[in-house]
Motif scaffolding. Structure first.
Motif, short mmCIF file in Angstrom:
data_model
loop_
_atom_site.label_atom_id
_atom_site.label_comp_id
_atom_site.label_asym_id
_atom_site.label_seq_id
_atom_site.Cartn_x
_atom_site.Cartn_y
_atom_site.Cartn_z
N GLY A 63 -19.64 -86.65 -38.71
CA GLY A 63 -19.31 -86.76 -40.13
C GLY A 63 -18.33 -87.87 -40.47
N TYR A 64 -17.70 -88.49 -39.47
CA TYR A 64 -16.67 -89.47 -39.76
C TYR A 64 -16.87 -90.72 -38.91
CZ TYR A 64 -14.43 -85.32 -41.72
OH TYR A 64 -14.17 -84.18 -42.44
N ASP A 65 -16.57 -91.88 -39.50
CA ASP A 65 -16.65 -93.16 -38.79
C ASP A 65 -15.30 -93.42 -38.12
OD1 ASP A 65 -16.88 -95.71 -37.85
OD2 ASP A 65 -17.50 -96.59 -39.77
N PRO A 66 -15.27 -93.52 -36.78
CA PRO A 66 -13.99 -93.77 -36.09
C PRO A 66 -13.26 -95.00 -36.58
CG PRO A 66 -15.70 -93.18 -34.52
CD PRO A 66 -16.39 -93.36 -35.83
N ALA A 67 -13.99 -95.97 -37.10
CA ALA A 67 -13.35 -97.20 -37.59
C ALA A 67 -12.50 -96.95 -38.82
CB ALA A 67 -14.42 -98.25 -37.91
N ASP A 68 -12.73 -95.83 -39.49
CA ASP A 68 -11.97 -95.50 -40.70
C ASP A 68 -10.67 -94.75 -40.40
OD1 ASP A 68 -13.97 -96.67 -42.17
OD2 ASP A 68 -15.00 -94.75 -42.58
N TYR A 69 -10.47 -94.41 -39.13
CA TYR A 69 -9.34 -93.53 -38.82
C TYR A 69 -8.46 -94.07 -37.71
CZ TYR A 69 -11.49 -90.06 -41.79
OH TYR A 69 -11.99 -89.41 -42.89
N GLU A 70 -7.18 -93.86 -37.86
CA GLU A 70 -6.19 -94.14 -36.81
C GLU A 70 -5.97 -92.86 -36.01
OE1 GLU A 70 -1.33 -94.42 -36.48
OE2 GLU A 70 -2.31 -94.60 -38.45
N GLN A 71 -6.09 -92.95 -34.70
CA GLN A 71 -5.81 -91.80 -33.84
C GLN A 71 -4.34 -91.83 -33.46
OE1 GLN A 71 -8.38 -91.46 -30.44
NE2 GLN A 71 -7.24 -89.73 -29.56
N VAL A 72 -3.58 -90.83 -33.86
CA VAL A 72 -2.14 -90.78 -33.61
C VAL A 72 -1.89 -90.61 -32.11
CG1 VAL A 72 0.00 -89.51 -34.05
CG2 VAL A 72 -1.66 -89.85 -35.89
N THR A 73 -0.97 -91.40 -31.58
CA THR A 73 -0.66 -91.30 -30.14
C THR A 73 0.74 -90.78 -29.87
OG1 THR A 73 0.02 -93.62 -30.14
CG2 THR A 73 -2.28 -93.13 -29.51
N ASP A 74 1.51 -90.49 -30.94
CA ASP A 74 2.83 -89.88 -30.73
C ASP A 74 2.66 -88.53 -30.06
OD1 ASP A 74 3.92 -92.00 -32.04
OD2 ASP A 74 4.39 -90.94 -33.89
N ILE A 75 3.71 -88.11 -29.34
CA ILE A 75 3.68 -86.77 -28.75
C ILE A 75 4.64 -85.87 -29.50
CG2 ILE A 75 3.05 -87.62 -26.45
CD1 ILE A 75 6.00 -86.94 -25.65
N LEU A 76 4.47 -84.59 -29.31
CA LEU A 76 5.30 -83.59 -29.98
C LEU A 76 6.68 -83.49 -29.32
CD1 LEU A 76 2.71 -80.74 -30.47
CD2 LEU A 76 4.10 -81.72 -32.31
N ASP A 77 7.67 -83.29 -30.16
CA ASP A 77 9.01 -82.93 -29.71
C ASP A 77 8.89 -81.74 -28.76
OD1 ASP A 77 11.65 -82.09 -29.49
OD2 ASP A 77 11.75 -81.34 -31.55
N VAL A 78 9.56 -81.80 -27.60
CA VAL A 78 9.46 -80.70 -26.65
C VAL A 78 9.99 -79.39 -27.22
CG1 VAL A 78 9.46 -82.07 -24.55
CG2 VAL A 78 11.63 -81.40 -25.57
N TRP A 79 10.84 -79.48 -28.25
CA TRP A 79 11.30 -78.24 -28.89
C TRP A 79 10.16 -77.55 -29.63
CZ3 TRP A 79 15.35 -76.12 -27.03
CH2 TRP A 79 16.38 -76.91 -26.50
N PHE A 80 9.16 -78.32 -30.06
CA PHE A 80 7.98 -77.69 -30.63
C PHE A 80 7.20 -76.97 -29.53
CE2 PHE A 80 3.79 -77.12 -32.33
CZ PHE A 80 4.00 -76.86 -33.68
N ASP A 81 7.14 -77.59 -28.36
CA ASP A 81 6.50 -76.92 -27.20
C ASP A 81 7.13 -75.56 -26.94
OD1 ASP A 81 5.28 -79.40 -26.96
OD2 ASP A 81 5.61 -79.55 -24.80
N SER A 82 8.43 -75.59 -26.69
CA SER A 82 9.11 -74.33 -26.34
C SER A 82 9.17 -73.38 -27.52
CB SER A 82 10.52 -74.61 -25.80
OG SER A 82 11.30 -75.29 -26.76
N GLY A 83 9.22 -73.94 -28.75
CA GLY A 83 9.20 -73.08 -29.93
C GLY A 83 7.87 -72.39 -30.13
#
Length: 943
Positions: free
Chosen positions: A535-555
């Motif tokens: 349903g979506y053209d990859p050229a239209d989208y940026e794939q985010v490469t940031d990672i989550l804060d580890v406090w979100f992991d443990s939270g």
């Protein structure tokens, strides 16, 4: 020749050694517990009981445990064991935090040492190295925790880097995406130049830092007539932020003054005749700092006349900074330092940003992730705010010199103050506006939900509630993105045309399924179309490469541990960590759960203090005052460390040093000897020998009463997480009531009475009860020693363990307050008499108390009657005693705190019984055993 009666005396017999040998015995007991699967047996035996779930806050898998970690894990184990022994099902699933910068930093160090860049390594390969590093330390820490005696499901712990855990973390993040709570924005965040990533408040610690300070003139170009021709003065500790200045904040309610400089010191940069505007309450301080020695007041203005009306020029106008600088009303302006005007750089301060956003100020992105000014920055391109090692760069100096040359610098100085540092690199951080991902505190009412959840939670100690409430009430939106490689990615696609994140449930399902099967690496290793579908053209989208804060992991651990593990439950009964976790795990868990489930993931939160040395100083290698738990265990055994924890008030900082540990060893020795004495004197005890309480002498019933009191106190102490109260009461009972009194008095009956005597049967029955009570009460703390004692008593059952049992039920009929009051008075009376006998021993008029037969004068008729109702000679371990009414002679022994009692020492008359050592006239009355008293003769002659 005299007959040897030693074989007729019932001396203690036990294999429970006087010398503990904990360092040798403890590892063997751990092996036994693991071999027999005691944890599994415990779960089976408690199935169906009321659950108590302490959710383990995950330690970080990047090194050996330290004394603070040992404290934390021991506290958790004491709680779980005590709750289990009070009849609850208390499963414990240990876990580890595995992602994040400290591990990534270690792997980077390896590359740097080899002269390589991590950027040259494929990201999946780099992440595998991080995973292997964490896996190694999980194994090390697991063995160290187990050596502490901590029981739990060690064969099936949780880790944040397990594929199912990573998938659930992704899923939890996507819930915020779908409910509108997750957004991307360019806000100033705390940024580590050394680590090149954003940091959360929980990753910050404050240390002294020396900053360059400057006072700077901002010429007024338009506004009220009273300001024209003058310059507003600002003061800042961050000169490097001046290029990013876009406004000035003033206090709307503050009082300002315009002065004309009439005299200055030789070193002053101020100019005679110029006009300056600043807050009147801060005038004296600014004059001192800028070298202005005389002035004239030209006008006084209210803050409301200035804010919103005055426009200034940037001090570097004409050199690429040719924009207006408005003066705006800011509620963060204070009158305790500075000039009453705050220079605003919206890209480098949260208050500046919020006020600037309200008024549409530009947020220039001047400083790069490496702390270097971007090429487009006028005058300062390439200058460094901070160097890669965290030291000051050349930006501050360059900015100060440029402003000075332009005529804007009024003064320059130095200030040492508390400043935020990264707790990992120990380097100062900066505020820097970068595109980051945030969870909104207002969207969906997250702040209000969290504040309500805090009030519905039990906080121990209670001050914890106020602390976290204040944090939540004032905290900004939660920045959850990090510009790193090792962690769970923020699995979001952003539309390049609209900058809006893609919210599609089917896309989310494909992402979660991939991470479940392949781990978070799937996000980095797969092409976007795998997730986007048809349903979506990859050229239209940026794939985010940031990672989550580890406090979100443990939270999020509550989601993939409490909700996923059948033996656990959501919410947890308890979270327990150090007090710093009000801004860490308690905080992130609260926000994550309230944002996705509307309430906290815990019913209660207990916090403990930090470990300090014996002088109350923070432990550090430089002071040489660190104590490693491994060394304590190698020298004394884990039970000594556990005893230190249990006898300390952990609501405050806990002190430890070698002298404190020696004191704990001494307490342990007394407790061990108490158990050893009990074991030695119940050898061969059977149910047929037991006596019911009502058939016992008063002294033995008094011990049962004390057990009923202790049962109440110990259960309350464990249940209310006041272990020091419970264990101190237990230790005091063993030392004062048992060893120094009851055992001492009843030793003669145990050793010398006939086996069928009521007195001996009573004391043996009490000792049997004492064994069960003492060992089970102490088992949550002294898990090894009590297990050794239990197996000494019950050696034949291979599957036996004290930790499968519960605290012994105490009959309500044992409580007897009237009896307790009587024996309290009798013990006071006993103190006076033993005091008199001690004088006789010291003066060498007697050797042992059995050589005495004192006369005791008692004025109080009631006390005299109490003394006459018992065998006082037995209580005093004398061969006899005479009670007399009245005050007694002048020279008699007395104690001031027990008035009306006087003791006249007197030696016993007769011969010493060679079996019981009493001195009695009757010794010699039996021809066939002339050395025995009547009692001993009966035992020897009639068996």
């Amino acid at each position: 020749m005299s007959t040897d009666y030693k074989a007729t005396v019932f001396l203690p017999e036990t294999g429970f050694e006087m010398k503990a040998g904990l360092t040798r015995k403890e590892p063997a007991l751990i092996e036994r517990w693991d071999r027999l699967d005691i944890y599994g047996k415990l779960r089976a035996s408690r199935k169906g009981r009321e659950k108590f779930v302490l959710h383990d806050g995950p330690p970080y898998a990047n090194g050996n445990i330290h004394i603070g970690t040992a404290l934390n894990k021991i506290l958790k184990d004491v709680i779980n064991r005590s709750q289990s022994m009070m009849g609850k099902d208390a499963p414990y699933v240990p876990g580890w935090d595995c992602h994040g910068l400290p591990i990534e930093w270690k792997i980077e160090e390896k590359y740097r040492a080899a002269g390589k860049s991590k950027n040259a390594v494929p990201v999946v390969e780099f992440r595998q190295e991080c995973r292997d590093f964490a896996e190694h330390w999980i194994g090390v820490q697991k063995a160290e925790f187990r050596r502490l005696g901590v029981e739990g499901d060690w064969s099936n712990p949780y880790t944040t880097m397990a594929y199912p855990a990573e998938a659930r973390i992704v899923q939890e993040c996507l819930k915020f995406l779908m409910n509108g709570g997750l957004y991307r924005g360019a806000k100033p965040v705390m940024w580590s130049v050394v680590e090149e990533t954003a940091l959360a408040e929980a990753e910050i610690e404050y240390h002294d830092h020396t900053s360059t300070t400057i006072h700077v003139r901002f010429p007024v170009v338009s506004g009220p007539a009273a300001l024209l021709g003058a310059a507003i003065v600002i003061w800042t500790t961050t000169p490097w932020t001046m290029p990013a200045n876009r406004g000035i904040a003033a206090g709307a309610e503050a009082h300002y003054v315009r002065i004309k400089v009439t005299d200055v010191t030789d070193a002053s940069r101020a100019k005679v005749g110029e006009s300056l505007v600043l807050a009147e309450p801060l005038l004296a301080q600014v004059l001192r700092d800028t070298g202005i020695t005389d002035y004239a007041v030209e006008a006084r203005l209210a803050g409301a006349e200035i804010a919103g009306h005055a426009i200034c020029a940037h001090p570097l106008r004409g050199q690429g900074y040719d924009f207006d600088v408005p003066v705006l009303a800011g509620d963060f302006v204070t009158m305790d330092t500075g000039t009453g005007f705050v220079h605003m750089a919206p890209a480098h301060g949260p208050d500046d940003f919020e006020l600037g956003r309200k008024h549409g100020l530009e947020v220039p992105e001047y400083v790069g992730p490496d702390g270097v000014y971007a090429p487009h920055v006028p005058l300062f391109a390439g200058r460094r705010v901070l160097r890669a090692n965290g030291k000051d760069g050349d930006a501050n100096g360059a900015v100060c010199e440029a402003i000075d040359e332009a005529g804007g610098l009024l003064s320059r100085g130095r200030l040492t103050h508390s400043y935020p540092h990264s707790w990992r690199s120990k380097a100062p951080v900066i505020f820097r506006a970068t595109p980051q991902w945030f969870i909104s505190m207002t969207t969906n009412g997250l702040r209000d939900k969290a504040l309500a959840a805090i009030d519905e939670t039990q906080w121990v100690p209670g001050v914890g509630r106020n602390r976290i409430h204040a944090m939540i009430a004032s905290r900004p939106d939660w920045v959850i993105s990090r510009q790193r490689a090792w962690g769970v990615p923020i699995t979001v696609f952003v539309n390049k045309a609209t900058s809006e994140p893609l919210r599609d449930g089917q896309v989310n399902e494909r992402i979660v399924e991939a991470v479940q099967a392949e781990g978070a690496d799937a996000w980095f290793a797969s092409k976007p179309e795998r997730f986007l579908g048809q349903g979506y053209d990859p050229a239209d989208y940026e794939q985010v490469t940031d990672i989550l804060d580890v406090w979100f992991d443990s939270g999020s651990t509550h989601a993939f541990v409490l909700e996923e593990r059948e033996e656990l439950m959501w919410p947890a009964s308890l979270y327990l960590e150090g007090s710093d976790q009000h801004r860490g795990w308690f905080h992130s868990s609260l926000l994550e759960a309230c944002g996705t489930r509307g309430r906290a993931p815990y019913d209660a939160v207990v916090t403990h203090g930090f470990v300090v040395d014996g002088q109350g100083r923070k432990m550090s290698k430089s002071l040489g005052n660190t104590i490693a738990p491994q060394n304590v265990i190698d020298q004394n055994g884990a039970d000594i460390l556990r005893l230190w924890v249990a006898t300390s008030d952990f609501s405050e900082d806990l002190k430890i040093d070698n002298d404190i540990l020696k004191a704990k060893v001494e307490i342990y020795r007394k407790l061990r000897n108490t158990i050893r004495y009990v074991l030695g004197n119940i050898a061969g005890f059977t149910a047929a020998e037991k006596l019911p309480a009502e058939a016992m002498p008063e002294l033995d019933r008094w011990v049962l009463h004390r057990l009923s009191e202790l049962d109440r106190d110990i259960r309350a102490g464990y249940g209310e997480y006041e272990f020091h109260r419970a264990f101190t009461a237990l230790a005091e009972f063993c030392i004062s009531d048992l060893s120094a009194f009851y055992f001492d008095v009843r030793k003669d009956a145990l050793y010398c009475d006939a086996t069928d005597s009521i007195r001996r049967r009573a004391v043996r029955t009490v000792l049997d009860t004492l064994f069960t009570c003492l060992t089970t009460w102490a088992a949550p703390v002294l898990c090894f020693t009590t297990e050794e004692a239990w197996l000494t008593r019950f050696p034949d059952d291979e599957g036996e363990s004290i930790h499968l049992h519960e605290f012994a039920p105490i009959p309500a009929t044992w409580a007897d307050d009237a009896l307790a009051a009587k024996w309290e008075r009798l013990r006071d009376l006993r103190r006076v008499i033993t005091g008199a006998l001690e004088v006789e021993r010291r003066e060498k008029r007697i050797g042992a108390s059995l050589q005495a037969n004192p006369v005791v004068h008692i004025e109080d008729a009631g006390l005299l009657a109490l003394a006459q109702s018992v065998d006082m000679a037995e209580l005093l371990i004398t061969s006899g005693l005479e009670l007399a009414a009245g005050p007694g002679p002048d020279g008699a022994f007395r104690l001031p705190d027990v008035p009306g009692v006087a003791v006249v020492p007197r030696n016993a008359t007769g011969e010493k019984c060679v079996r019981c050592w009493m001195v009695l006239p009757e010794v010699g009355a039996h021809a066939d055993h002339p050395g025995l008293c009547h009692r001993c003769y009966g035992v020897v002659a009639h068996g």
